[in-house]
Design a protein around this motif. Structure first.
Motif, PDB file in Angstrom:
ATOM      1  N   CYS A  15       0.816  -1.329  -0.022  1.00 40.51           N
ATOM      2  CA  CYS A  15      -0.054   0.085   0.011  1.00 40.51           C
ATOM      3  C   CYS A  15       0.761   1.061  -0.080  1.00 40.51           C
ATOM      4  O   CYS A  15       0.577   2.123  -0.801  1.00 40.51           O
ATOM      5  CB  CYS A  15      -0.953  -0.130   1.134  1.00 40.51           C
ATOM      6  N   ARG A  16       2.019   1.166   0.786  1.00 37.00           N
ATOM      7  CA  ARG A  16       2.766   2.316   0.849  1.00 37.00           C
ATOM      8  C   ARG A  16       3.578   2.611  -0.426  1.00 37.00           C
ATOM      9  O   ARG A  16       3.743   3.796  -1.165  1.00 37.00           O
ATOM     10  CB  ARG A  16       3.953   2.124   1.947  1.00 37.00           C
ATOM     11  N   ALA A  17       4.099   1.515  -1.223  1.00 31.47           N
ATOM     12  CA  ALA A  17       4.612   1.521  -2.483  1.00 31.47           C
ATOM     13  C   ALA A  17       3.976   2.029  -3.596  1.00 31.47           C
ATOM     14  O   ALA A  17       4.356   2.645  -4.614  1.00 31.47           O
ATOM     15  CB  ALA A  17       5.491   0.173  -2.859  1.00 31.47           C
ATOM     16  N   PRO A  30      13.859  15.356  -7.045  1.00 28.22           N
ATOM     17  CA  PRO A  30      14.290  14.668  -8.069  1.00 28.22           C
ATOM     18  C   PRO A  30      15.124  13.484  -7.775  1.00 28.22           C
ATOM     19  O   PRO A  30      15.586  12.600  -8.759  1.00 28.22           O
ATOM     20  CB  PRO A  30      15.358  15.809  -8.648  1.00 28.22           C
ATOM     21  N   ARG A  31      15.545  13.176  -6.789  1.00 23.97           N
ATOM     22  CA  ARG A  31      16.514  11.983  -6.156  1.00 23.97           C
ATOM     23  C   ARG A  31      15.783  10.869  -5.319  1.00 23.97           C
ATOM     24  O   ARG A  31      16.417  10.052  -5.086  1.00 23.97           O
ATOM     25  CB  ARG A  31      17.638  12.560  -5.164  1.00 23.97           C
ATOM     26  N   ARG A  32      14.447  10.761  -5.601  1.00 26.98           N
ATOM     27  CA  ARG A  32      13.789   9.719  -5.044  1.00 26.98           C
ATOM     28  C   ARG A  32      13.898   8.290  -5.742  1.00 26.98           C
ATOM     29  O   ARG A  32      13.663   8.438  -7.042  1.00 26.98           O
ATOM     30  CB  ARG A  32      12.180  10.265  -4.878  1.00 26.98           C
ATOM     31  N   ARG A  33      14.481   7.498  -4.797  1.00 27.92           N
ATOM     32  CA  ARG A  33      14.491   5.995  -5.722  1.00 27.92           C
ATOM     33  C   ARG A  33      13.455   5.275  -5.254  1.00 27.92           C
ATOM     34  O   ARG A  33      13.073   4.103  -5.771  1.00 27.92           O
ATOM     35  CB  ARG A  33      15.844   5.539  -5.200  1.00 27.92           C
ATOM     36  N   THR A  34      12.803   5.502  -3.966  1.00 31.25           N
ATOM     37  CA  THR A  34      11.829   4.506  -3.432  1.00 31.25           C
ATOM     38  C   THR A  34      10.602   4.812  -4.126  1.00 31.25           C
ATOM     39  O   THR A  34       9.951   5.660  -4.379  1.00 31.25           O
ATOM     40  CB  THR A  34      11.632   4.625  -1.815  1.00 31.25           C
TER      41      THR A  34
END
Length: 297
Positions: A15-17, A30-34
């Motif tokens: 649910c979070r993903a 700009p640097r979000r990987r998750t």
């Protein structure tokens, strides 16, 4: 009923993903990987510590309380069916609707709330329980735990009145009581309403006197004045939008464009955002801008 910790952990992670930061009013950066929300973001939305939330996603730690489960359902924007599934995985019976409207705020309504960047907005139950609020509402009137009853607070906690001018207190008291009268008449067997009225009549002489007057009125559009400790007085319109079953209401405060209250509300956006550690909205005035120095005490 025992909790299924492994399934609960998996459900929370998924649910979070799937939940995009923009869906809850956050800037991805700009640097979000998750994919979706980070754990610390989900924890903040629920009001839990990062460690406590992490343990839930790892299938460890204490069994979550019903209050925590309700907070998770709101934070992760679960549908009614998904909320019920969450409760069952945690070994709890889903909330019943027989005692009145559900306190679960639907994802669509939360989406509207998140997109009202320039207006303080809150969702209440018709019993006066605060169910959700956006960042600007928090900056305007303070932060409260979901489920906090504003009517109880108004009559039992002197600090609850600090943001309204003293000369407006009597009208606000009457408005609270008249609304509670109307709701109580529509659901006379609601045990939560019965208990709330009984409690307030016993602890507040003001409430008991107003209740005896038997005035009835549902709150809709009105005009409210606030005394903010940082930006000063604000005069705001207040629109109340009811859900289809009238069990929940979305309250939106607005200021007349170009007015002094409008400029102060814009400044409050910056102050509130800075305290939350998020980027300022693109159309908000920079903090400390000279032209506001003479307007805001």
């Amino acid at each position: 009923m025992d909790p299924d910790r492994a399934e609960l952990a998996d459900f929370l992670r998924r649910c979070r993903a799937r939940l995009a930061p923009a869906a809850v009013g956050l800037v991805a950066g700009p640097r979000r990987r998750t994919p979706g929300l980070r754990r610390e973001e989900a924890a903040r939305l629920t009001g839990a510590s990062v460690d406590h939330y992490t343990r839930l996603e790892q299938g460890r730690g204490a069994r979550p309380s019903r209050q925590m489960l309700a907070a998770l359902a709101r934070a992760l924007r679960l549908t009614d069916d998904e909320r019920d599934h969450l409760f069952r995985l945690a070994g709890e019976e889903p909330p019943r609707t027989g005692d009145g409207p559900t306190q679960h705020v639907r994802p669509g309504l939360l989406m509207v709330l998140d997109r009202l960047h320039d207006a303080p907005a809150l969702v209440y139950s018709d019993r006066g329980e605060l169910l959700a609020q956006n960042a600007l509402a928090t900056a305007l009137g303070g932060e409260f735990e979901p489920g906090h009853n504003v009517i109880r607070g108004w009559f039992t906690d002197p600090t609850a009145r600090r943001f309204l001018p003293p000369e407006d207190h009597a009208a606000q008291s009457l408005s609270h009581v008249a609304q509670l009268r109307a709701v109580s008449a529509s659901r006379p067997d609601d045990p939560h309403l019965v208990a709330l009225v009984k409690e307030l009549r016993s602890v507040s002489e003001e409430f008991d006197k107003l209740w005896a007057e038997h005035r009835v009125a549902m709150r809709r559009a009105e005009f409210k004045r606030f005394l903010h400790p940082v930006v000063g007085p604000l005069e705001l319109g207040c629109e109340v939008l009811l859900t289809a079953d009238c069990g929940q209401r979305l309250v939106i405060h607005t200021a007349e464009p170009g007015s002094e209250s409008y400029e102060r509300l814009r400044l409050l956006r910056v102050i509130g955002v800075q305290e939350l550690g998020a980027p300022a909205p693109p159309d908000a005035p920079p903090a400390g801008r000279p032209e506001h120095a003479g307007k805001v005490p």
